[in-house]
Design a protein around this motif. Structure first.
Motif, PDB file in Angstrom:
ATOM      1  N   ALA A  99       8.519   0.104  48.666  1.00 34.40           N
ATOM      2  CA  ALA A  99       9.126   0.340  50.081  1.00 34.40           C
ATOM      3  C   ALA A  99      10.586  -0.481  49.846  1.00 34.40           C
ATOM      4  O   ALA A  99      11.627   0.185  50.214  1.00 34.40           O
ATOM      5  N   VAL A 100      10.616  -1.672  49.297  1.00 31.18           N
ATOM      6  CA  VAL A 100      11.863  -2.414  49.480  1.00 31.18           C
ATOM      7  C   VAL A 100      12.850  -1.890  48.474  1.00 31.18           C
ATOM      8  O   VAL A 100      13.948  -1.663  48.624  1.00 31.18           O
ATOM      9  N   VAL A 101      12.176  -1.539  47.221  1.00 34.12           N
ATOM     10  CA  VAL A 101      13.304  -0.991  46.117  1.00 34.12           C
ATOM     11  C   VAL A 101      13.869   0.484  46.841  1.00 34.12           C
ATOM     12  O   VAL A 101      15.144   0.690  46.360  1.00 34.12           O
ATOM     13  N   HIS A 102      12.975   1.242  47.793  1.00 31.48           N
ATOM     14  CA  HIS A 102      13.721   2.419  48.114  1.00 31.48           C
ATOM     15  C   HIS A 102      14.704   1.970  49.278  1.00 31.48           C
ATOM     16  O   HIS A 102      15.699   2.706  49.420  1.00 31.48           O
ATOM     17  N   LEU A 103      14.362   1.067  50.180  1.00 32.11           N
ATOM     18  CA  LEU A 103      15.550   0.538  51.039  1.00 32.11           C
ATOM     19  C   LEU A 103      16.676   0.123  50.471  1.00 32.11           C
ATOM     20  O   LEU A 103      17.751   0.648  51.133  1.00 32.11           O
ATOM     21  N   VAL A 104      16.821  -0.382  49.521  1.00 26.23           N
ATOM     22  CA  VAL A 104      17.904  -0.908  48.642  1.00 26.23           C
ATOM     23  C   VAL A 104      18.594   0.364  47.882  1.00 26.23           C
ATOM     24  O   VAL A 104      19.820   0.800  47.975  1.00 26.23           O
ATOM     25  N   GLY A 105      17.740   1.289  47.231  1.00 29.69           N
ATOM     26  CA  GLY A 105      18.053   2.409  46.279  1.00 29.69           C
ATOM     27  C   GLY A 105      18.606   3.593  46.976  1.00 29.69           C
ATOM     28  O   GLY A 105      19.383   4.237  46.222  1.00 29.69           O
ATOM     29  N   ILE A 106      17.860   3.973  47.982  1.00 31.32           N
ATOM     30  CA  ILE A 106      18.256   5.378  48.638  1.00 31.32           C
ATOM     31  C   ILE A 106      19.526   5.538  48.781  1.00 31.32           C
ATOM     32  O   ILE A 106      20.419   6.518  48.404  1.00 31.32           O
ATOM     33  N   PRO A 107      20.419   4.563  49.301  1.00 33.31           N
ATOM     34  CA  PRO A 107      21.938   4.966  49.510  1.00 33.31           C
ATOM     35  C   PRO A 107      22.747   4.837  48.157  1.00 33.31           C
ATOM     36  O   PRO A 107      23.731   5.571  47.909  1.00 33.31           O
ATOM     37  N   LEU A 108      22.074   4.320  47.185  1.00 32.77           N
ATOM     38  CA  LEU A 108      22.668   4.312  45.807  1.00 32.77           C
ATOM     39  C   LEU A 108      22.566   5.435  44.978  1.00 32.77           C
ATOM     40  O   LEU A 108      23.448   6.351  44.441  1.00 32.77           O
ATOM     41  N   THR A 109      21.046   5.717  44.577  1.00 29.92           N
ATOM     42  CA  THR A 109      20.616   6.674  43.757  1.00 29.92           C
ATOM     43  C   THR A 109      19.741   7.813  44.332  1.00 29.92           C
ATOM     44  O   THR A 109      19.465   8.646  43.609  1.00 29.92           O
TER      45      THR A 109
END
Length: 243
Positions: A170-180
């Motif tokens: 969940a955390v990596v998606h919170l960070v990564g969704i806007p990026l990639t």
């Protein structure tokens, strides 16, 4: 193939299918309603549930990068890794096909070049470049795979491994969704890209390669920070002390 191994391979196929169907499906079918936080939680909660359901059967890798980490950390053998990778790829493709089937039932929902795929440049919310996208995926996959290796290690708190794994995703998606759009899983990226086509397919190589690099790095660091699982703990600690 023995009965236990067969069950494990089926578990990896089913788990990857469900991860793509339910989590990528959440982004495609309900993304506007639940937003990035909802999508991140969907990925985390699905993996949390799968970890408890499939962990005793296959270890619930459901991700080629995780399987690579286990292989390089000497937690599984090459034959098991290849069978897991095959099951994960087929599961990811099948799950994406089901997402596409559901999406076709919604009038006006655009799937070409989209379908929950990953991307950079114009396909990124913040227009991150290819180098930044590669680094993002390496770092985020490193975190996920390192957590999986650490909490499933025999020195970890037994019975609670699913919770930190789900939280990490969940955390990596919170960070990564806007990026990639967040891959951290080649099987999760491959299935949707095959059906979306267009730029999603042309950019797919990065989301196959970068997570594998992150998984390999996680395995290397894990070997430095945790006693070898194939050695008795006392022997492993003694080996570290002599190094």
């Amino acid at each position: 193939m023995g009965g236990t191994n067969r069950r494990a391979v089926i578990g990896e196929f089913l788990g990857t299918l469900l991860l793509v169907l339910l989590a990528v499906g959440a982004a495609v079918l309900a993304g506007e309603a639940i937003g990035p936080v909802g999508i991140a939680l969907a990925f985390g909660f699905v993996l949390l549930a799968l970890a408890y359901a499939l962990g005793p059967i296959s270890g619930c890798h459901v991700n080629p990068a995780v399987t690579l980490g286990f292989l390089l950390a000497r937690r599984i053998d090459g034959r098991t890794a290849v069978s897991y990778w095959t099951a994960q790829v087929l599961g990811g493709i099948t799950g994406a096909a089901l997402v596409l089937l559901l999406a076709k039932q919604i009038p006006g929902l655009e799937t070409h070049g989209k379908l929950g795929t990953n991307g950079w440049g114009e396909r990124s919310q913040v227009h991150i470049n290819a180098g930044g996208a590669f680094l993002t995926e390496v770092v985020l996959t490193f975190l996920l795979v390192y957590v999986v290796l650490a909490v499933t290690h025999r020195l970890a708190a037994v019975g609670f491994d699913g919770l930190p794994i789900g939280i990490a995703l969940a955390v990596v998606h919170l960070v990564g969704i806007p990026l990639t759009g967040t891959s951290v899983n080649p099987a999760r990226s491959l299935g949707p890209a095959l059906f979306a086509g267009g730029d999603a397919l042309s950019q797919l190589w990065l989301f196959l390669l970068a997570p594998l690099v992150g998984g390999a790095l996680a395995a290397g660091i894990h070997l430095l920070t945790h006693p070898q699982p194939n050695l008795p703990v006392a022997q492993a600690l003694a080996t570290d002390a002599r190094a």
